[in-house]
Design an enzyme around this catalytic site. Sequence first.
Site, PDB file in Angstrom:
ATOM      1  CE  LYS A 120      -4.216   9.537   4.592  1.00 56.41           C
ATOM      2  NZ  LYS A 120      -3.105  10.341   5.556  1.00 56.41           N
TER       3      LYS A 120
ATOM      4  CB  CYS B 195       0.576   0.594   0.230  1.00 56.93           C
ATOM      5  SG  CYS B 195      -0.262   2.405   0.495  1.00 56.93           S
TER       6      CYS B 195
ATOM      7  CB  SER C 113      -3.141   5.308   5.652  1.00 53.72           C
ATOM      8  OG  SER C 113      -2.629   6.778   5.502  1.00 53.72           O
TER       9      SER C 113
ATOM     10  NE  ARG D 251       2.616  12.671   8.564  1.00 55.86           N
ATOM     11  CZ  ARG D 251       2.442  11.535   7.610  1.00 55.86           C
ATOM     12  NH1 ARG D 251       3.348  10.627   7.463  1.00 55.86           N
ATOM     13  NH2 ARG D 251       1.400  11.419   6.811  1.00 55.86           N
TER      14      ARG D 251
ATOM     15  CD  GLU E 121       1.891  -2.756   6.312  1.00 55.37           C
ATOM     16  OE1 GLU E 121       2.080  -1.704   5.932  1.00 55.37           O
ATOM     17  OE2 GLU E 121       0.899  -3.456   5.861  1.00 55.37           O
TER      18      GLU E 121
ATOM     19  CG  HIS F  89      -0.821   0.117   5.065  1.00 54.22           C
ATOM     20  ND1 HIS F  89       0.310   0.084   4.494  1.00 54.22           N
ATOM     21  CD2 HIS F  89      -1.395   1.307   4.262  1.00 54.22           C
ATOM     22  CE1 HIS F  89       0.887   0.998   3.801  1.00 54.22           C
ATOM     23  NE2 HIS F  89      -0.372   1.694   3.416  1.00 54.22           N
TER      24      HIS F  89
END
Length: 304
Positions: free
Chosen positions: A163, A142, A192, A247, A235, A233
């Site tokens: 995004k 990332c 992301s 959030r 992971e 990502h």
Amino acid sequence: MPIRIPDNLPARKTLEDEGVYVMDSTRAARQDIRPLSIGLLNLMPNKERTETQFTRLIGSTPLQVELTLVRITEHQSKHTSEDYLNTFYKTWEQVREQKFDGFIVTGAPIANIPFEEVRYWKEMVEIMDWTQTNVHHSMFICWGAQAALHHFHGAQRYRMAEKAFGVFRHLVVNPRSPFLRGFSDSPMIPVSRYNDIDRTTLGADLEVLIDNAEIGVSMLGDQKHHAVHFLNHLEYDNRSLADEYERDVKAGLDTPQPTNLFPNGDTSATPENRWRSHAHLLFQNWINEIYQTTPYDKAEIGKA
């Protein structure tokens, strides 16, 4: 074989509950083999969650791995206590004389800050250069991948119109890559990020391994710098994107629902994990490639 991590690291219980074999230091010392030495430079604010995500994947390999958790020397974490960091982490200054078979640099939530304005950029540059002499093979993820591509290749990034957020189908460009053995042709990968890499600034010495025509390159091979750059990502766990979405909503941000995450778009439902097998494959392949090529004598790492 198991993964060796600090005896009291909170991630240990989670991993053991999931059936990952974790070895304590006493038993590891009795085994007459050289474990692979892997370093994890954790730049994420939630250190414990990120540790668990990566140790889960590293610990699933058939080789014994000794994991060292590393942090930036001068940076003060706002989300993790200094006692925790002092107990389980080493600063880069403490490990800079060591040699590692593999080294992972995570993402960081600083996408909108120019690289040179990041408070720890000077140390990041030193770390990236250090990987060329003290690490057999590196994985940049990332923001870490964006930083390495910028530093090593002069690659430029730009802010996307919106995004890229969700789980997207990608194309495996080179299925013969040793890092992609066993991958399906079109894996689903969590994404992301606000930024993408300008393809026109990617040099000929970089190889696109996984791609998405709409949201950008996902993985690049960098043989010259003995590294791979993964801009997304794999992971992540089931809740990573969902928690990020919640959030943002609580913060009043106009963040769209993550694409292809919630069943039938129901944000109250448990997200489906459709990338777990590829995450394990990537890390098993990466560690296997390191095992096949790293010098037995760690002192020889970086000399070739």
